[in-house]
Scaffold this active site. Structure first.
Site, PDB file in Angstrom:
ATOM      1  N   HIS A   6      -2.994  -7.844  -9.021  1.00  0.00           N
ATOM      2  CA  HIS A   6      -3.336  -8.082  -7.618  1.00  0.00           C
ATOM      3  C   HIS A   6      -4.805  -8.511  -7.493  1.00  0.00           C
ATOM      4  O   HIS A   6      -5.704  -7.668  -7.421  1.00  0.00           O
ATOM      5  CB  HIS A   6      -3.074  -6.787  -6.835  1.00  0.00           C
ATOM      6  CG  HIS A   6      -3.231  -6.883  -5.354  1.00  0.00           C
ATOM      7  ND1 HIS A   6      -2.926  -5.841  -4.524  1.00  0.00           N
ATOM      8  CD2 HIS A   6      -3.661  -7.873  -4.537  1.00  0.00           C
ATOM      9  CE1 HIS A   6      -3.172  -6.173  -3.269  1.00  0.00           C
ATOM     10  NE2 HIS A   6      -3.629  -7.419  -3.251  1.00  0.00           N
ATOM     11  N   HIS A   8      -7.277 -11.738  -5.479  1.00  0.00           N
ATOM     12  CA  HIS A   8      -7.273 -12.876  -4.544  1.00  0.00           C
ATOM     13  C   HIS A   8      -8.497 -13.750  -4.795  1.00  0.00           C
ATOM     14  O   HIS A   8      -9.558 -13.257  -5.191  1.00  0.00           O
ATOM     15  CB  HIS A   8      -7.333 -12.389  -3.092  1.00  0.00           C
ATOM     16  CG  HIS A   8      -6.196 -11.510  -2.692  1.00  0.00           C
ATOM     17  ND1 HIS A   8      -4.899 -11.968  -2.584  1.00  0.00           N
ATOM     18  CD2 HIS A   8      -6.157 -10.191  -2.364  1.00  0.00           C
ATOM     19  CE1 HIS A   8      -4.122 -10.965  -2.195  1.00  0.00           C
ATOM     20  NE2 HIS A   8      -4.851  -9.880  -2.068  1.00  0.00           N
ATOM     21  N   HIS A 179       2.622  -8.389   1.573  1.00  0.00           N
ATOM     22  CA  HIS A 179       1.183  -8.390   1.865  1.00  0.00           C
ATOM     23  C   HIS A 179       0.912  -9.018   3.226  1.00  0.00           C
ATOM     24  O   HIS A 179       1.131 -10.207   3.425  1.00  0.00           O
ATOM     25  CB  HIS A 179       0.450  -9.169   0.772  1.00  0.00           C
ATOM     26  CG  HIS A 179      -0.985  -8.763   0.602  1.00  0.00           C
ATOM     27  ND1 HIS A 179      -1.862  -8.664   1.658  1.00  0.00           N
ATOM     28  CD2 HIS A 179      -1.688  -8.419  -0.507  1.00  0.00           C
ATOM     29  CE1 HIS A 179      -3.041  -8.275   1.192  1.00  0.00           C
ATOM     30  NE2 HIS A 179      -2.966  -8.109  -0.105  1.00  0.00           N
ATOM     31  N   HIS A 225      -1.732  -1.736  -2.545  1.00  0.00           N
ATOM     32  CA  HIS A 225      -2.613  -0.687  -2.025  1.00  0.00           C
ATOM     33  C   HIS A 225      -2.006   0.690  -2.269  1.00  0.00           C
ATOM     34  O   HIS A 225      -2.014   1.564  -1.397  1.00  0.00           O
ATOM     35  CB  HIS A 225      -2.909  -0.913  -0.528  1.00  0.00           C
ATOM     36  CG  HIS A 225      -3.131  -2.372  -0.210  1.00  0.00           C
ATOM     37  ND1 HIS A 225      -2.292  -3.119   0.573  1.00  0.00           N
ATOM     38  CD2 HIS A 225      -4.080  -3.236  -0.650  1.00  0.00           C
ATOM     39  CE1 HIS A 225      -2.724  -4.378   0.624  1.00  0.00           C
ATOM     40  NE2 HIS A 225      -3.796  -4.486  -0.098  1.00  0.00           N
ATOM     41  N   GLU A 286      -7.272  -5.422  -6.873  1.00  0.00           N
ATOM     42  CA  GLU A 286      -7.519  -6.281  -5.716  1.00  0.00           C
ATOM     43  C   GLU A 286      -8.972  -6.741  -5.673  1.00  0.00           C
ATOM     44  O   GLU A 286      -9.579  -6.892  -4.626  1.00  0.00           O
ATOM     45  CB  GLU A 286      -7.141  -5.597  -4.388  1.00  0.00           C
ATOM     46  CG  GLU A 286      -6.876  -6.598  -3.268  1.00  0.00           C
ATOM     47  CD  GLU A 286      -6.425  -5.979  -1.949  1.00  0.00           C
ATOM     48  OE1 GLU A 286      -6.778  -4.845  -1.649  1.00  0.00           O
ATOM     49  OE2 GLU A 286      -5.705  -6.681  -1.203  1.00  0.00           O
TER      50      GLU A 286
HETATM   51 ZN    ZN Z   1      -4.401  -8.056  -1.546  1.00  0.00          ZN
END
Ligand code: ZN
Length: 341
Positions: A6, A8, A179, A225, A286
């Site tokens: 995960h 971005h 998401h 999460h 993340e």
């Molecule tokens: Zn995310």
């Protein structure tokens, strides 16, 4: 190998956001309808620069090998404009991820944003998913359960409304990370409220209508999460499922639903590991993302989730291997196929 499932592209060159800003500005001016996709001029050097001191540096420092990488989630903004707006924007974001993965094939593997729009059947996302998987070698997608951005105007994820995208996911053998994107509802802070609500809400939707996984036995979702509030309230969800006459959650959902480790303190990670079977947990951080700072209590970045896992000595070695690597092959079969190439 340590796989972070995960991440971005939060550090994308500013030209991407400039294109998006112009697209949004054009929506407000009827004289300039946003009918053309146009181009986003970003050089390979700009891409390298955007990653070298960010994601790549963090990978090296923390000792992770590869990140399953997708466009900035809060930037998806599915509520803005219409289907065409969302299609052009998603295509640009995904093409940029493809360029990242082409420049750094050892470090990044792509996951796509879908061109969702509130009230519009996700059938319109099928072509982009197919393009990203077949042409770009992406291994999954991010599916927004609330394209309205905090108003939940579309049906629950178990509704037939969503089936066209599930049919394509199953055909391509790719999972979706559930998401949400940014919140436009002032009641919900994007990363502190809406993200965690989204995760928790999606899980409860899956308990409420178990027919989905009967219709799609191989469909796979990753709830990010750390599963929102789910592990902490596992007893509540078990009890609710029982009251509804459902089988135990393990049998009901854990063949199809997985959780990541984007939980930013050790007690939270320990709880996740105690409640959810190791077979259903995937390592993730993340980064660079929701929480950027350093925890003054520990002196380390909140999102350095590998550190929490490394410090927990009661994880069985076999379970640790599953969390850091093994489960990815199961949940993202195309990742494993790609690695063999
Ligand atoms: Zn995310």
């Amino acid at each position: 190998m340590i796989i972070d499932c995960h991440g971005h592209y939060t550090t994308a060159p500013k030209e991407l956001q400039k294109w998006r800003d112009a697209q949004i500005a054009a929506l407000k001016d009827a004289k300039h309808p946003p009918s053309s996709k146009g181009t986003v001029a970003i050089s390979d050097d700009q891409i390298r620069e955007s990653l070298e001191n960010a994601q790549l540096k963090i990978q090296r420092e923390r000792g992770t090998d590869v990140t399953i990488f997708s466009p900035r989630a809060a930037g998806m903004g599915h509520h803005l404009g219409n289907e065409t707006t969302s299609r052009h924007w998603s295509e640009h974001c995904n093409e940029l991820i493809h360029r990242v993965c082409t420049l750094y094939p050892q470090n990044f593997v792509g996951v796509c944003q879908l061109p969702q729009t509130p009230g519009v059947s996700p059938a319109n996302c099928v072509a982009e998913l197919e393009r990203c998987v077949r042409d770009f070698g992406f291994v999954g997608c991010n599916l927004n359960p609330d394209p309205s951005g905090g108003y939940w105007t579309d049906p629950p994820l178990t509704d037939k409304f969503w089936y066209p995208i599930y049919e394509k996911m199953v055909e391509l053998d790719v999972p979706a990370m559930i998401h949400v994107s940014t919140s436009c509802n002032p009641n919900f802070h994007t990363t502190g409220g809406h993200y965690i609500n989204g995760d928790t809400t999606a899980f409860m939707q899956l308990i409420s209508e178990p027919k989905l996984f009967k219709d799609f036995p191989t469909l796979k979702f990753v709830i990010p999460h750390g599963g929102g509030a789910v592990p902490y309230h596992w007893g509540r969800y078990r009890g609710l499922a029982q009251d509804m006459g459902r089988p135990p959650l393990k049998d009901l959902l854990l063949g199809n639903v997985f959780f990541d480790t984007c939980v930013y303190h050790r007690p939270g990670i320990e709880l996740l590991l105690k409640v959810i079977p190791a077979d259903n947990i995937l390592f993730a951080s993340e980064m660079v993302g929701a929480v950027k700072g350093i925890d003054p209590d520990t002196g380390h970045y909140y999102d350095d989730t590998k550190r929490y896992l490394d410090a927990i000595d009661w994880i069985e070695p076999a379970d640790r291997e599953k969390i850091f690597q093994g489960n990815v092959s199961k949940v993202y079969p195309r990742f494993a196929k790609r690695a063999k190439k």
